[in-house]
Design a protein around this motif. Structure first.
Motif, PDB file in Angstrom:
ATOM      1  N   ALA A 164       0.868  -1.194  -0.002  1.00  0.00           N
ATOM      2  CA  ALA A 164      -0.011   0.202   0.028  1.00  0.00           C
ATOM      3  C   ALA A 164       0.938   1.088  -0.088  1.00  0.00           C
ATOM      4  CB  ALA A 164      -0.703  -0.027   1.164  1.00  0.00           C
ATOM      5  N   ALA A 165       2.049   1.264   0.770  1.00  0.00           N
ATOM      6  CA  ALA A 165       2.739   2.388   0.697  1.00  0.00           C
ATOM      7  C   ALA A 165       3.598   2.636  -0.350  1.00  0.00           C
ATOM      8  CB  ALA A 165       3.875   2.260   1.730  1.00  0.00           C
ATOM      9  N   LYS A 166       3.947   1.483  -1.109  1.00  0.00           N
ATOM     10  CA  LYS A 166       4.480   1.695  -2.441  1.00  0.00           C
ATOM     11  C   LYS A 166       3.681   2.155  -3.368  1.00  0.00           C
ATOM     12  CE  LYS A 166       7.963  -1.844  -1.563  1.00  0.00           C
ATOM     13  NZ  LYS A 166       8.248  -3.009  -1.723  1.00  0.00           N
ATOM     14  N   ALA A 167       2.408   1.845  -3.420  1.00  0.00           N
ATOM     15  CA  ALA A 167       1.210   2.176  -4.495  1.00  0.00           C
ATOM     16  C   ALA A 167       1.141   3.903  -4.180  1.00  0.00           C
ATOM     17  CB  ALA A 167      -0.015   1.520  -4.155  1.00  0.00           C
ATOM     18  N   ALA A 168       1.257   4.214  -3.048  1.00  0.00           N
ATOM     19  CA  ALA A 168       1.108   5.459  -2.448  1.00  0.00           C
ATOM     20  C   ALA A 168       2.270   6.515  -3.338  1.00  0.00           C
ATOM     21  CB  ALA A 168       1.255   5.711  -1.090  1.00  0.00           C
ATOM     22  N   LEU A 169       3.330   5.859  -3.058  1.00  0.00           N
ATOM     23  CA  LEU A 169       4.518   6.548  -3.774  1.00  0.00           C
ATOM     24  C   LEU A 169       4.644   6.532  -5.124  1.00  0.00           C
ATOM     25  CD1 LEU A 169       7.389   5.302  -1.103  1.00  0.00           C
ATOM     26  CD2 LEU A 169       6.330   7.641  -1.247  1.00  0.00           C
ATOM     27  N   ASP A 170       4.009   5.469  -6.003  1.00  0.00           N
ATOM     28  CA  ASP A 170       3.804   5.277  -7.343  1.00  0.00           C
ATOM     29  C   ASP A 170       2.901   6.624  -7.621  1.00  0.00           C
ATOM     30  OD1 ASP A 170       5.211   3.189  -7.703  1.00  0.00           O
ATOM     31  OD2 ASP A 170       3.345   2.043  -7.651  1.00  0.00           O
ATOM     32  N   LEU A 171       1.778   7.008  -6.951  1.00  0.00           N
ATOM     33  CA  LEU A 171       1.154   8.160  -7.348  1.00  0.00           C
ATOM     34  C   LEU A 171       1.696   9.459  -6.748  1.00  0.00           C
ATOM     35  CD1 LEU A 171      -2.256   6.713  -5.833  1.00  0.00           C
ATOM     36  CD2 LEU A 171      -1.867   7.254  -8.200  1.00  0.00           C
ATOM     37  N   ASP A 172       2.253   9.616  -5.571  1.00  0.00           N
ATOM     38  CA  ASP A 172       2.964  10.725  -5.452  1.00  0.00           C
ATOM     39  C   ASP A 172       4.171  10.448  -4.421  1.00  0.00           C
ATOM     40  OD1 ASP A 172       3.730  13.144  -4.024  1.00  0.00           O
ATOM     41  OD2 ASP A 172       2.070  12.987  -2.514  1.00  0.00           O
ATOM     42  N   PRO A 173       5.456  10.620  -5.123  1.00  0.00           N
ATOM     43  CA  PRO A 173       6.793   9.979  -4.621  1.00  0.00           C
ATOM     44  C   PRO A 173       7.019  10.845  -3.630  1.00  0.00           C
ATOM     45  CG  PRO A 173       6.913  10.462  -7.078  1.00  0.00           C
ATOM     46  CD  PRO A 173       5.585  10.827  -6.611  1.00  0.00           C
ATOM     47  N   ASP A 174       6.481  11.982  -3.010  1.00  0.00           N
ATOM     48  CA  ASP A 174       6.874  12.876  -2.085  1.00  0.00           C
ATOM     49  C   ASP A 174       5.771  12.604  -0.648  1.00  0.00           C
ATOM     50  OD1 ASP A 174       8.948  13.735  -3.562  1.00  0.00           O
ATOM     51  OD2 ASP A 174       7.559  15.646  -4.006  1.00  0.00           O
ATOM     52  N   ASN A 175       5.279  11.471  -0.710  1.00  0.00           N
ATOM     53  CA  ASN A 175       4.150  11.139  -0.016  1.00  0.00           C
ATOM     54  C   ASN A 175       4.869  10.633   1.641  1.00  0.00           C
ATOM     55  OD1 ASN A 175       2.264   9.395   2.079  1.00  0.00           O
ATOM     56  ND2 ASN A 175       0.943  10.596   0.665  1.00  0.00           N
ATOM     57  N   VAL A 176       4.942  11.673   2.739  1.00  0.00           N
ATOM     58  CA  VAL A 176       5.662  11.341   3.810  1.00  0.00           C
ATOM     59  C   VAL A 176       5.214  10.052   4.612  1.00  0.00           C
ATOM     60  CG1 VAL A 176       6.190  12.369   6.054  1.00  0.00           C
ATOM     61  CG2 VAL A 176       6.401  13.648   3.800  1.00  0.00           C
ATOM     62  N   LEU A 177       4.046  10.141   4.922  1.00  0.00           N
ATOM     63  CA  LEU A 177       3.323   8.900   5.584  1.00  0.00           C
ATOM     64  C   LEU A 177       3.850   7.802   4.917  1.00  0.00           C
ATOM     65  CD1 LEU A 177       1.798   8.050   7.821  1.00  0.00           C
ATOM     66  CD2 LEU A 177      -0.420   8.339   6.422  1.00  0.00           C
ATOM     67  N   ALA A 178       3.470   7.636   3.418  1.00  0.00           N
ATOM     68  CA  ALA A 178       4.121   6.158   3.021  1.00  0.00           C
ATOM     69  C   ALA A 178       5.670   5.888   3.340  1.00  0.00           C
ATOM     70  CB  ALA A 178       3.965   6.127   1.471  1.00  0.00           C
ATOM     71  N   LEU A 179       6.415   6.837   3.116  1.00  0.00           N
ATOM     72  CA  LEU A 179       7.597   6.571   3.554  1.00  0.00           C
ATOM     73  C   LEU A 179       8.003   6.282   5.051  1.00  0.00           C
ATOM     74  CD1 LEU A 179       9.242   9.681   1.828  1.00  0.00           C
ATOM     75  CD2 LEU A 179       9.439   7.249   1.067  1.00  0.00           C
ATOM     76  N   ARG A 180       7.129   7.003   5.958  1.00  0.00           N
ATOM     77  CA  ARG A 180       7.330   6.302   7.176  1.00  0.00           C
ATOM     78  C   ARG A 180       6.669   5.181   7.682  1.00  0.00           C
ATOM     79  NH1 ARG A 180       4.079  10.304  10.680  1.00  0.00           N
ATOM     80  NH2 ARG A 180       4.876   9.159  12.561  1.00  0.00           N
ATOM     81  N   VAL A 181       5.683   4.554   6.852  1.00  0.00           N
ATOM     82  CA  VAL A 181       5.445   3.120   6.747  1.00  0.00           C
ATOM     83  C   VAL A 181       6.349   2.262   6.351  1.00  0.00           C
ATOM     84  CG1 VAL A 181       3.738   1.669   5.669  1.00  0.00           C
ATOM     85  CG2 VAL A 181       2.936   3.809   6.388  1.00  0.00           C
ATOM     86  N   LEU A 182       7.169   2.491   5.448  1.00  0.00           N
ATOM     87  CA  LEU A 182       8.243   1.791   4.766  1.00  0.00           C
ATOM     88  C   LEU A 182       9.411   1.676   5.856  1.00  0.00           C
ATOM     89  CD1 LEU A 182       8.406   2.645   1.166  1.00  0.00           C
ATOM     90  CD2 LEU A 182       7.189   0.666   2.074  1.00  0.00           C
ATOM     91  N   VAL A 183       9.471   2.700   6.531  1.00  0.00           N
ATOM     92  CA  VAL A 183      10.538   2.668   7.635  1.00  0.00           C
ATOM     93  C   VAL A 183      10.174   1.648   8.676  1.00  0.00           C
ATOM     94  CG1 VAL A 183      11.631   4.143   9.508  1.00  0.00           C
ATOM     95  CG2 VAL A 183      11.533   5.109   7.042  1.00  0.00           C
ATOM     96  N   ARG A 184       8.858   1.718   8.983  1.00  0.00           N
ATOM     97  CA  ARG A 184       8.660   0.829  10.092  1.00  0.00           C
ATOM     98  C   ARG A 184       8.651  -0.637   9.747  1.00  0.00           C
ATOM     99  NH1 ARG A 184       7.138   1.163  15.731  1.00  0.00           N
ATOM    100  NH2 ARG A 184       5.677  -0.487  16.232  1.00  0.00           N
ATOM    101  N   VAL A 185       8.090  -0.840   8.494  1.00  0.00           N
ATOM    102  CA  VAL A 185       8.259  -2.221   7.976  1.00  0.00           C
ATOM    103  C   VAL A 185       9.686  -2.720   7.911  1.00  0.00           C
ATOM    104  CG1 VAL A 185       7.738  -3.636   6.001  1.00  0.00           C
ATOM    105  CG2 VAL A 185       6.163  -2.078   6.765  1.00  0.00           C
ATOM    106  N   ALA A 186      10.471  -1.884   7.110  1.00  0.00           N
ATOM    107  CA  ALA A 186      11.891  -2.093   7.084  1.00  0.00           C
ATOM    108  C   ALA A 186      12.435  -2.654   8.290  1.00  0.00           C
ATOM    109  CB  ALA A 186      12.600  -1.195   6.201  1.00  0.00           C
ATOM    110  N   PHE A 187      12.304  -1.800   9.410  1.00  0.00           N
ATOM    111  CA  PHE A 187      12.898  -2.088  10.662  1.00  0.00           C
ATOM    112  C   PHE A 187      12.348  -3.284  11.380  1.00  0.00           C
ATOM    113  CE2 PHE A 187      11.725  -1.747  15.381  1.00  0.00           C
ATOM    114  CZ  PHE A 187      13.193  -1.868  15.905  1.00  0.00           C
ATOM    115  N   LEU A 188      11.133  -3.475  11.103  1.00  0.00           N
ATOM    116  CA  LEU A 188      10.448  -4.871  11.929  1.00  0.00           C
ATOM    117  C   LEU A 188      10.837  -6.252  11.035  1.00  0.00           C
ATOM    118  CD1 LEU A 188       6.624  -3.504  12.448  1.00  0.00           C
ATOM    119  CD2 LEU A 188       8.365  -4.001  13.944  1.00  0.00           C
ATOM    120  N   GLU A 189      11.088  -5.751   9.867  1.00  0.00           N
ATOM    121  CA  GLU A 189      11.660  -6.870   8.887  1.00  0.00           C
ATOM    122  C   GLU A 189      13.089  -7.201   8.899  1.00  0.00           C
ATOM    123  OE1 GLU A 189       9.828  -9.178   7.361  1.00  0.00           O
ATOM    124  OE2 GLU A 189       8.194  -8.426   7.942  1.00  0.00           O
ATOM    125  N   GLU A 190      13.809  -6.154   9.746  1.00  0.00           N
ATOM    126  CA  GLU A 190      15.271  -6.115   9.770  1.00  0.00           C
ATOM    127  C   GLU A 190      16.007  -5.870   8.432  1.00  0.00           C
ATOM    128  OE1 GLU A 190      16.902  -9.053  12.644  1.00  0.00           O
ATOM    129  OE2 GLU A 190      14.827  -9.627  13.277  1.00  0.00           O
TER     130      GLU A 190
END
Length: 581
Positions: A383-409
């Motif tokens: 969902a976050a990547k779909a948001a960035l496809d529409l708006d590469p500057d979407n801050v909330l989507a980037l924050r979601v990916l940060v959280r996922v990347a950390f949890l997935e190590e």
């Protein structure tokens, strides 16, 4: 007579309900819980939007039912979320399709009420826009045309609320300057709205002659949202009085429905705290602790012999012949713009509404991703990547990916994410959080510290909690403890902070303090598997094998990862602790 009533009440939580009942001020709720049962409820989506109410109405999660934000797109631009947002039919439409007379009052995202096959009075009906009852225009399609005049007469305007009506909430009202105090009008608006929805529900029960009635009351949510930060005199008694007022609403509904009606009062909780379900009536079965919002729909369908899914059921089937489930109605399509109205508006000097931007759609996808993090990280990232496809500057989507990347190590994505967040939001701590997470995942604890300290200045609670978890993952337990205590000071009911504090105390071998924190967390939210994982680990480390096994069993019932359960029983939750918060 109405045979089944569902009251969806905003602003109720399990501990708050218990405290209200303990005072004796909620006799109707207490009597319902004695005649049936009351239990805590888990599974509320994040945020204050319509998603939780759509979960209740469909038995599905937001990514399936489609109602997770407060606005929807249409040909005339953007408008409040309504019927066109629903991708699947809610309970009332499925009941109506099966021939069961069904009424709905005030449910979020139901505008326009006239467009449903069920008898719906939408959530726009009770919103007072005029300065007086005489100037309060009736929304054109808030209900069926035949009901409009009768419903117009039962509305309550905020100016109809007198000082005597407000006095039970604010005993010192006579000494206040009502022309200057903004809180009293807010209380009057909330009371007028509650009275209007209540009147709509009564009209449905009487004139509508419905078999199933669904009423949404935002009363407690409205009051708590305004007055929880104003808990001193002269407003110290507002929230206790609001519980009593809610109990009066419930008592009146019990009277309309009659003694043989099944009643369910349900709420998704309040600001992260456990929700509530109270059920009583001839079809009510055994108490079910640990239910979820999505359990309501199959329960009601089972009550009317329409479905028998293997989910937790709050109500059993009736004694009548089993009905065949009618096909669910197709979801509504977006309504076209009213060209005549738009032409008149443009002739009057207004511009045609702009269509929603790509950024608007991106924000919706990012919001969905944020709500998915705890349930499905893969779907959250998609969902976050779909948001960035529409708006590469979407801050909330980037924050979601940060959280996922950390949890997935996953360390590598965090560098780029941190750089982008620093560029797009230089005054926020989100970029520093991503860099800190990068070094924690790589095991570079010394390099993570300076970034995490930057996060602490001015961070929101969610970001601060993430920083505290990062300190824990880095083994910096004194820093983690400091942040978790700070979070608990701001909100003593923060269960995540209580679990994190217990982890920090346990790492410092303060087992007594850790056990106390976990006991508080278990009391506040027994639906969290992490509470029982950490408890099992604590008991194992203090040579209490039987207690450890019991806590591990509770974690398993909540579908905890079996690897974490095994580590907890062995007393070796360590590097994986971040997955057990």
């Amino acid at each position: 007579m109405t045979s089944c009533v569902v009251i969806a009440a905003a602003g109720l939580d399990w501990s708050g309900l218990g405290a209200a009942m303990a005072t004796g001020g909620t006799p109707n709720l207490a009597d319902l819980s004695r005649r049936g049962w009351a239990a805590w409820l888990a599974g509320a989506p994040l945020g204050d939007g319509p998603a939780a109410w759509a979960n209740l109405a469909t038995g599905l999660e937001p990514e399936a039912h489609g109602v997770w934000r407060g606005e929807e797109a249409w040909a005339g631009g953007v408008r409040p979320a309504g019927r066109a947002s629903w991708r699947t039919a809610p309970l009332w439409e499925r009941l109506t399709a099966a021939g069961i007379r069904t009424g709905v009052a005030g449910w979020p995202a139901t505008t326009p009420g006239a467009d449903w096959k069920s008898l719906v009075i939408d959530d726009d009906f009770a919103f007072a826009r005029g300065r007086s009852p005489e100037t309060w225009a009736m929304p054109l399609r808030c209900a069926r045309e035949a009901a409009r005049e009768a419903l117009r007469q039962v509305r309550v305007h905020p100016t109809d609320i007198t000082a005597a009506m407000l006095a039970p909430f604010v005993p010192a009202i006579a000494s206040l300057d009502q022309s200057r105090d903004a809180l009293l009008p807010a209380l009057a608006v909330a009371m007028a709205k509650a009275a209007t929805i209540q009147a709509a529900g009564r009209w449905l029960a009487n004139a509508g002659e419905v078999d199933a009635l669904f009423i949404h009351h935002s009363w407690m949510g409205d009051v708590r949202n305004t007055f929880e930060t104003h808990d001193r005199d002269p407003f110290a008694g507002v929230i206790p009085a609001a519980w009593r007022f809610l109990d009066g609403l419930v008592g009146a509904i019990r009277t309309w429905a009659g003694p043989e009606a099944d009643m369910v009062i349900v709420s998704p909780g309040w600001r992260g705290r456990l929700g509530v379900v109270v059920a009583a009536g001839p079809s009510v079965g055994q108490p079910i602790a640990g239910g979820r919002l999505v359990d309501l729909a199959p329960s009601i369908l089972a009550r009317f012999d329409l479905e028998n899914r293997p989910q937790a059921r709050w109500l059993g089937p009736s004694k009548g012949a089993r009905r065949a489930l009618a096909p669910a109605p197709a979801p509504a399509s977006a309504a076209p713009a009213d060209d005549a109205l738009l032409s008149e508006a443009m002739a009057a000097g207004y511009s045609r509404p702009s269509p929603p931007s790509a950024a608007w759609f991106a924000t919706g996808q990012a919001m969905l991703g944020f709500g998915l993090i705890d349930r499905d990280r893969v779907a959250a990232a998609q969902a976050a990547k779909a948001a960035l496809d529409l708006d590469p500057d979407n801050v909330l989507a980037l924050r979601v990916l940060v959280r996922v990347a950390f949890l997935e190590e996953q360390a590598e994505p965090l560098l780029n994410l941190g750089t982008r967040l620093t560029e797009l939001a230089p005054g926020q701590p989100w970029g520093a959080l991503a860099f800190g997470a990068y070094h924690v995942v790589r095991g570079e604890k010394g390099l993570a510290g300076p970034w995490l300290r930057r996060v602490e200045a001015g961070a929101d609670r969610f970001t601060l909690a993430t920083a505290a978890v990062l300190w824990s993952a880095a083994g910096r337990w004194s820093d983690a403890e400091r942040l978790f205590r700070r979070l608990r000071a701001g909100d003593p009911g923060d269960v995540t902070a209580a679990i994190g504090l217990a982890m920090a105390l346990k790492a410092r071998r303060d087992f007594i303090g850790a056990e106390a924190a976990l006991a508080e967390a278990a009391h506040a939210d027994p639906s969290r598997a992490a509470v029982w994982l950490q408890s099992a680990d604590l008991y194992a480390r203090t040579a209490r094998k039987i207690e450890a096994e019991r806590a591990a069993s509770a974690a398993r019932r909540l579908e905890a990862d079996e690897t974490l359960v095994a580590d907890a029983i062995a007393g070796r939750l360590g590097a994986q602790d971040r997955r057990a918060v």
